[in-house]
Enzyme design. Structure first.
Site, short mmCIF file in Angstrom:
data_model
loop_
_atom_site.label_atom_id
_atom_site.label_comp_id
_atom_site.label_asym_id
_atom_site.label_seq_id
_atom_site.Cartn_x
_atom_site.Cartn_y
_atom_site.Cartn_z
N CYS A 29 -25.97 -35.86 30.50
CA CYS A 29 -26.41 -34.55 30.94
C CYS A 29 -27.94 -34.57 30.89
O CYS A 29 -28.56 -35.57 31.23
CB CYS A 29 -25.81 -33.44 30.08
SG CYS A 29 -26.20 -33.54 28.33
N HIS A 528 -33.21 -25.08 28.31
CA HIS A 528 -31.76 -25.30 28.29
C HIS A 528 -31.07 -23.94 28.09
O HIS A 528 -31.18 -23.34 27.03
CB HIS A 528 -31.40 -26.26 27.16
CG HIS A 528 -29.97 -26.72 27.17
ND1 HIS A 528 -28.92 -25.89 26.85
CD2 HIS A 528 -29.41 -27.92 27.46
CE1 HIS A 528 -27.78 -26.56 26.93
NE2 HIS A 528 -28.05 -27.79 27.30
#
Length: 597
Positions: A29, A528
């Site tokens: 990721c 994030h």
């Protein structure tokens, strides 16, 4: 971490998780290598934490996650090379997305790298058209031809360029897929195919379809080639794969492109031609609506070929053509979208893209606008359909006709003059073209999302509006620690992520929940959104940023739907972390300011 250290890091990590025999798959990721292990009790977590380059460990959700940082993609590539596994960025979201979204995401990924030369070519073509129309430049001159080659090469050889990009998108050899594209426009072969006798391949006729200026055929051919390559690698010994696998891929893909893709494209084109002409003959206004809205889509997909003989025959047999008159409206609609987009944008670069594409579209060149503005945002493409459809329907109702072959945009106007004198064809076309431009521009202005947010007085813009929380209060052990970097958390009040400074995008998660940025002075920042939101596979997120994209403070990087995140059971708390904190203490002064505000 220096690139030369990736090999040592990859080797150490592979050994520490139990070796290749314990690894079922590996993805990544934004910051983490995500291993699916046969036995996740084998790895010695404390030992792995001591490996240089490893910033932390998490073992949850059936994945053994090793935190690397924003250069995880390069480390994953190295792991892939050692394991001979597919180590793409976590792309599982594509399985859950609609076919429409997956198709246009793929198309965008293949087209975006060529936007620069494509837009430049449009500008040069526009200038050349003006110079020729003004009588300053002769189209037969060497000067014109050299400039035109510079302008048109990117579009004419689109199968080659898109083939290379498609190879990367489909995770296959990009030089092989570029070679397939080159075969589709190979000069002597194209000349033989287009001759009166045509050519045969193993007693099968080869379609006369032209592939220059198209991208869909090479896209399909590259996708097929990727599967052929995967299959060939399974049966061909590795020692001879370098030579044999490309030969097999080319030997199958190129004939398939000419024998299958060509005829299929021609068949679809003929069906569309029959259907649209049937609609037009039965109900001209409806036909004008369809052609005015979607003609540029037909051209973009290479499905317009079957219409060309009809257009020429109409002009030659009747002295005028009502169909081609309508098609000119579509160019004005695309110009309108470009104008509305340029007016809406605040970012100077995006504004220049909009106004530049407006100018080239008004000179009859629409490809730069289609690929740089409309195709990446289908809502903007729909704006051109609305304006073009309305303008085309009205012009058809008025009975407008084209009386000569001509260029497009402003250069279409003289062709609308009836030799017997000015009539509704001329006045009607002007009115409908302007109407299409204005409607499309207004729609685009309201649909386009402004790329600059309201500035704040701080040196850095807060990337997400909401309540600032201390880093240690972020409900994720990795983010709350200093494993990835230092910063703070935000409990968001709205689902928009802004660029906090001028700089560039370094990495973008395929799951669209996070970005890595680099400021003009080298600060590396991770934004994030949410805790474990990678598991949403992109649902609820709309990513605008792309790797290597230049950003300005206040640009919208991506948006997210907090209701979607919370209903799925995830926390939308956003982590904002500096990855190289020792080099940028100024950000922590800013953080302290926010905490005390």
């Amino acid at each position: 971490m220096a690139k030369q250290n990736y090999e040592a890091l990859a080797e150490a990590v592979i050994a520490a998780v139990g070796g290749a025999e314990n690894i079922q798959s590996v993805t990544h990721c934004m910051t983490r290598l995500r291993f699916v292990l046969k036995d996740d009790t084998i790895p010695n977590t404390e030992h792995i934490k001591t490996i240089p380059g490893v910033k932390g460990i998490m073992n949850q959700g059936g994945q053994y996650q090793i935190i690397i940082g924003t250069h995880v993609d390069a480390v994953c590539d190295t792991v892939q090379a050692r394991l001979h596994l597919n180590c793409e960025q976590n792309a599982s979201s594509s399985k859950d997305e609609s076919l429409f979204n997956r198709l246009f995401k793929t198309i965008s990924g293949c087209i975006m790298p060529m936007l620069g030369p494509m837009i430049a070519g449009g500008v040069i073509k526009g200038v050349l058209t003006i110079l020729v129309t003004a009588g300053i430049l002769d189209p037969a001159s060497g000067t014109y031809q050299i400039f035109y080659a510079a302008a048109d090469a990117c579009l004419y050889f689109m199968p080659v360029i898109v083939g290379f990009s498609a190879g990367k998108v489909f995770n296959t050899n990009p030089y092989v897929t570029a070679t397939i594209g080159a075969a589709l426009v190979y000069p002597s072969l194209i000349e033989a195919i287009s001759s009166e006798t045509g050519i045969m391949f193993l007693n099968l006729p080869v379609s006369t379809t032209s592939y220059a200026n198209t991208f869909l055929p090479i896209l399909l051919a590259s996708y097929i080639a990727s599967w052929i390559e995967k299959g060939a690698k399974k049966i061909i010994p590795q020692i001879i794969q370098l030579m044999v696998v490309p030969a097999i891929v080319l030997g199958i893909s190129v004939p398939l492109a000419f024998l299958v893709i060509g005829p299929v494209m021609s068949m679809i084109s003929n069906w569309m031609s029959v259907a649209v002409m049937g609609i037009y003959n039965f109900a001209p206004i409806l036909g004008g609506l369809v052609l005015g809205a979607f003609w540029q889509v037909f051209v973009m997909l290479g499905l317009h070929a079957a219409f060309i003989p009809i257009l020429i025959n109409n002009l030659m047999s009747m002295g005028s053509d009502p169909i081609n008159a309508i098609l000119g409206i579509t160019v004005w609609a695309i110009a309108g979208v470009s104008l509305g987009y340029g007016l809406k944008m605040k970012d100077p670069e995006q504004k220049s893209v909009g106004f530049g594409n407006f100018a080239t579209a008004m000179c009859g060149v629409t490809e730069p606008a289609i690929y740089s503005i409309l195709l990446p945002n289908m809502k903007l493409f729909a704006c051109s359909w609305i304006g073009g459809g309305i303008g085309g329907a009205i012009l058809s109702a008025l009975g407008g006709r084209l009386y000569a072959m001509s260029g497009d945009g402003l250069f279409r106007i003289p062709a609308m003059i009836n030799p017997a004198g000015l009539d509704i064809s001329f006045y009607g076309f002007l009115a409908c073209a302007l109407l299409a431009l204005v409607i499309s521009a207004i729609c685009a202005y309201f649909v386009a999302k402004r790329t600059e947010a309201v500035k704040e007085n701080d040196e850095f813009l807060q990337p997400v509006k909401g309540e600032i929380i201390d880093q240690k209060d972020i409900p994720d052990a990795i983010f709350a620690s200093d494993a990835l970097g230092k910063g703070y958390g935000i409990r968001p009040k709205e689902g928009i992520v802004y660029a906090p400074f001028d700089g560039e995008v370094v990495t973008v998660a395929n799951t669209k929940h996070s970005v890595g940025l680099r400021s003009a002075n080298g600060m590396e920042l991770l934004i994030h959104v949410g805790i474990d939101t990678v598991k949403l596979n992109g649902q609820g997120f709309d990513m605008k940023a792309r790797p290597e994209m230049k950003i300005k403070r206040g640009d919208i990087l991506f948006t997210f739907d907090m209701d979607t995140i919370e209903k799925a059971g995830y926390d939308p708390v956003t982590a904002v972390l500096v990855m190289n904190p020792d080099d940028h203490p100024e950000y922590f002064e800013h953080t302290q300011f926010l905490m005390n505000a």
